[in-house]
Design a protein around this motif. Structure first.
Motif, short mmCIF file in Angstrom:
data_model
loop_
_atom_site.label_atom_id
_atom_site.label_comp_id
_atom_site.label_asym_id
_atom_site.label_seq_id
_atom_site.Cartn_x
_atom_site.Cartn_y
_atom_site.Cartn_z
N GLN A 1 0.81 -1.22 0.00
CA GLN A 1 0.00 0.00 0.00
C GLN A 1 0.85 1.27 0.00
O GLN A 1 0.30 2.37 -0.09
CB GLN A 1 -0.92 0.02 1.23
CG GLN A 1 -1.94 -1.10 1.25
CD GLN A 1 -2.73 -1.11 2.55
OE1 GLN A 1 -2.17 -1.02 3.62
NE2 GLN A 1 -4.05 -1.21 2.43
N LEU A 2 2.15 1.11 0.09
CA LEU A 2 3.03 2.27 0.21
C LEU A 2 3.22 2.95 -1.13
O LEU A 2 3.56 2.30 -2.13
CB LEU A 2 4.39 1.83 0.76
CG LEU A 2 5.36 2.93 1.14
CD1 LEU A 2 4.82 3.73 2.30
CD2 LEU A 2 6.72 2.33 1.50
N ASP A 3 3.01 4.26 -1.16
CA ASP A 3 3.19 5.05 -2.37
C ASP A 3 4.21 6.15 -2.07
O ASP A 3 3.84 7.23 -1.61
CB ASP A 3 1.85 5.64 -2.82
CG ASP A 3 1.98 6.36 -4.17
OD1 ASP A 3 3.00 6.15 -4.85
OD2 ASP A 3 1.05 7.12 -4.52
N GLY A 4 5.48 5.88 -2.31
CA GLY A 4 6.54 6.82 -2.00
C GLY A 4 7.74 6.09 -1.42
O GLY A 4 7.76 4.85 -1.34
N ARG A 5 8.72 6.86 -0.99
CA ARG A 5 9.96 6.28 -0.46
C ARG A 5 10.09 6.59 1.03
O ARG A 5 9.90 7.73 1.45
CB ARG A 5 11.15 6.86 -1.22
CG ARG A 5 12.47 6.16 -0.93
CD ARG A 5 13.53 6.48 -1.96
NE ARG A 5 13.70 7.89 -2.21
CZ ARG A 5 14.89 8.49 -2.37
NH1 ARG A 5 15.99 7.78 -2.31
NH2 ARG A 5 14.96 9.78 -2.60
N ILE A 6 10.37 5.57 1.83
CA ILE A 6 10.46 5.71 3.28
C ILE A 6 11.70 6.52 3.66
O ILE A 6 12.81 6.23 3.20
CB ILE A 6 10.50 4.33 3.96
CG1 ILE A 6 9.20 3.56 3.67
CG2 ILE A 6 10.69 4.47 5.47
CD1 ILE A 6 9.23 2.13 4.15
N GLN A 7 11.50 7.53 4.51
CA GLN A 7 12.60 8.36 4.98
C GLN A 7 12.88 8.16 6.47
O GLN A 7 13.94 8.56 6.95
CB GLN A 7 12.28 9.84 4.72
CG GLN A 7 12.13 10.19 3.25
CD GLN A 7 13.44 10.05 2.50
OE1 GLN A 7 14.52 10.24 3.05
NE2 GLN A 7 13.34 9.71 1.22
N SER A 8 11.94 7.58 7.19
CA SER A 8 12.13 7.37 8.63
C SER A 8 11.25 6.23 9.09
O SER A 8 10.14 6.05 8.58
CB SER A 8 11.78 8.66 9.39
OG SER A 8 12.05 8.52 10.76
#
Length: 610
Positions: A461-468
């Motif tokens: 479901q993740l749309d983007g890049r994890i930063q933290s």
């Protein structure tokens, strides 16, 4: 549906009556209640006076349609437990079919109400009003809060009785509608507690882990009874996949239970129906622990609960015994605060003290042989993980003097430091979580016990890049800062694990939802309790700010942290008696309760265990 006393201009004075439910009545500067004469109308009720209860006035004789609509909206903001006065504004049939408990819609201001046209002849006895506003949030039938946005527009229809000539509402939306300030005055957020069901330890003899499930209840309408009923009804839909309840299916309060109130020894007796009869002592202790965790922050205080069914005592449990029956994160007090000093090594300070002289942490990470940029310490403070200065390598070492560091347990192939490893985070079972920000292969990874081959966690479901990445102490919820299109948003998701104890599970993060929909750039965050996070970010066109947020996206009814300039990182302990700690332009700083930010020492990357 309701009206907002502190919102836009009123069309007429708020028609409510107020009285004190015990104690002294304080309204707009008044210090006493007259013992004769009529109750006076009040314009508003101060939020801080939780003893004051507000009740609506029934419809007046020959009230105009606009007065009926306005009176009904006002009645929805009262403390009438069953909305009996609000129903007096409805026709008999509408009063029977209207279900206010189905939902609460919150608007920025009180709802506007404008007539939508009438006709002559027979139609002159009918009129429609349009209710309008801008949505802020909704609370569903399970009392779960969810942020909302966009315009609100629904109709209420009125008819005039042929015999009496009185106007009443005969068609209306289900649920309740009110403005934001009325919602804040009428409702409060309270967490009910269940036990983690999807962890590796679930089903073993290990101590169950309590998981908070925040809901909104009406402040002055028997909140203790509301919370017990809500707990017995089961977890909210969002949390349900990863928790369990120790109460047998179908358990409810006994039919003759009435309002629940502790006795003069702060002991609360809870009569249950026969579904709870005959349970074992261990299970009963878990049930009582769920109740004590749930009621811990309510007033009056509850120090002990006694569960009964069929007239027989099942068990009793005190608050101290509840902490022994189940793991509750707020009961764990970390020994140290950790950070990186000017020599790029892991150092620590005793937690909660005023000390400013840090000592190197025992073990290889504290010896300075490998320069570090970020660290994480396991919750038992026996192990630590550190990311190298260039962000490429992840090391894990014991917090015991003389231990060797060895080779990195993970390497990133990202070309720049910003495209490599995030700060790691430990879960409650010694699992080490970290995100690799390599644009060619962004991944969320889990190393069981901080070693072995990393397991790639599915995030469909993740749309983007994890930063933290920050994992909650309960091990079933995870907070992620996700970047997309130049915006960084805080999401909270659930950790699901498939597999039997002793086997490598398939792990995935599901049910991601935004906890800060109004912030477009979240730069730092940390868990700050069972259902709360502290977040650093800014709104569109705004300046950097630090605030608390609930996992459901609501704002807790507590003062925000004092302003601080140039915050780059922040950390909080599950024990709310320990100060917030941040890395800012002034180095390592801390915020003791009731004080201002204080400089501690030079350094970066502060963390409590977790």
């Amino acid at each position: 549906m309701g009206a907002d006393r502190e919102g836009r201009g009123r069309r007429r004075p708020a028609r409510v009556m107020a009285y004190a439910a015990g104690g002294v009545l304080v309204l707009a500067g008044c210090a006493s209640m007259p013992d004769s004469g009529d109750l006076r109308d009040v314009e508003s009720t101060p939020r801080q006076e939780t003893q004051v209860r507000v009740f609506a006035v029934p419809p007046g004789e020959d009230a105009a349609p606009s007065e009926i609509v306005q009176g009904f909206l006002e009645a929805l903001t009262s403390d009438d437990p069953h909305y009996r006065t609000a129903r007096q504004y409805l026709t008999g049939d509408a009063a029977k079919t209207w279900r206010p408990e189905l939902s609460t819609t919150v608007l920025t201001d009180g709802p506007g109400a404008k007539p939508d046209g009438t006709s002559g002849g027979e139609d002159a006895r009918r009129i429609t009003f349009r209710l309008t506003g801008t949505k802020v949030a909704t609370v569903d039938a399970q009392q779960a809060y969810a942020p909302a946005s966009g315009p609100y527009g629904r109709a209420v229809h009125l008819t005039q009785d042929e015999k009496s000539g009185q106007w009443r509402i005969d068609a209306l939306p289900q649920g309740v509608l009110m403005g934001q300030s009325d919602f804040q005055r009428n409702y409060m957020s309270v967490s009910k507690y269940y036990f983690a069901s999807n962890s590796v330890a679930a089903g073993t003899d290990s101590q169950p882990t309590a998981v908070a499930d925040p809901v909104y209840v009406r402040r002055r309408v028997e909140p203790m009874t509301q919370m017990v009923r809500s707990l017995l009804n089961g977890p909210t839909r969002w949390l349900n996949p990863v928790v369990r309840s120790s109460f047998p299916t179908g358990t409810a309060l006994a039919k003759d239970a009435g309002a629940l109130t502790p006795d003069d020894r702060n002991r609360l007796t809870i009569p249950l129906n026969d579904r709870a009869a005959g349970i074992g002592s261990n299970r009963c202790d878990e049930m009582a622990a769920q109740l004590l965790f749930t009621l811990r922050d309510l007033s009056p205080a509850v120090d002990e609960v006694e569960l009964r069914a069929d007239g027989t005592e099942l068990c009793s449990l005190t608050q101290d015994a509840a902490d022994a029956a189940a793991f509750h994160s707020s009961a764990r007090h970390p020994d140290y605060l950790y950070f990186i000093d000017a020599k790029d090594r892991l150092v620590r300070l005793p937690a909660g003290t005023r000390d400013s002289e840090a000592a190197p942490a025992p073990g290889a990470l504290g010896e300075g042989e490998t320069a570090l940029r970020s660290v994480a310490v396991s919750r038992d403070e026996r192990s630590a993980a550190g990311v190298g200065l260039d962000g490429r390598s992840l090391y894990v070492g014991s917090l015991v003097s003389g231990g060797s560091l060895g080779e990195p347990v993970l390497r990133s192939r990202g070309e720049s430091e910003a495209d490599r490893l995030t700060t790691p985070s430990w879960d409650a079972e010694d699992g080490l979580w970290v995100a690799d920000r390599d644009p060619d292969r962004p991944r969320l990874l889990l190393l069981q016990e901080g070693k072995g081959d990393p397991l790639e966690v599915r995030t469909t479901q993740l749309d983007g890049r994890i930063q933290s990445v920050r994992v909650a102490a309960d091990g079933v919820r995870i907070a992620l800062v996700v970047e997309k299109g130049g915006k960084r948003t805080l999401f909270v998701g659930l950790i699901e694990r498939d597999g039997k104890p002793g086997e490598e599970p398939a792990v995935r993060v599901v049910e991601l939802r935004s906890a800060t929909p109004e912030l477009e750039e979240v730069t730092a965050m940390s868990w700050a309790g069972d259902s709360r996070l502290v977040v650093v970010g800014r709104e569109h066109g705004g300046v950097q700010q630090m605030r608390y947020v609930q996992v459901d996206g609501s704002t807790p009814d507590v003062p925000p942290p004092a302003a601080l300039t140039g915050v780059k990182e922040v950390t909080a302990a599950d024990d709310d008696e320990l100060p917030l700690v941040a890395y800012s332009v002034d180095g390592i700083v801390r915020l003791p309760s009731g004080a201002q930010w204080q400089k501690v020492t030079k350094g970066t990357a502060p963390v409590y265990p977790g």
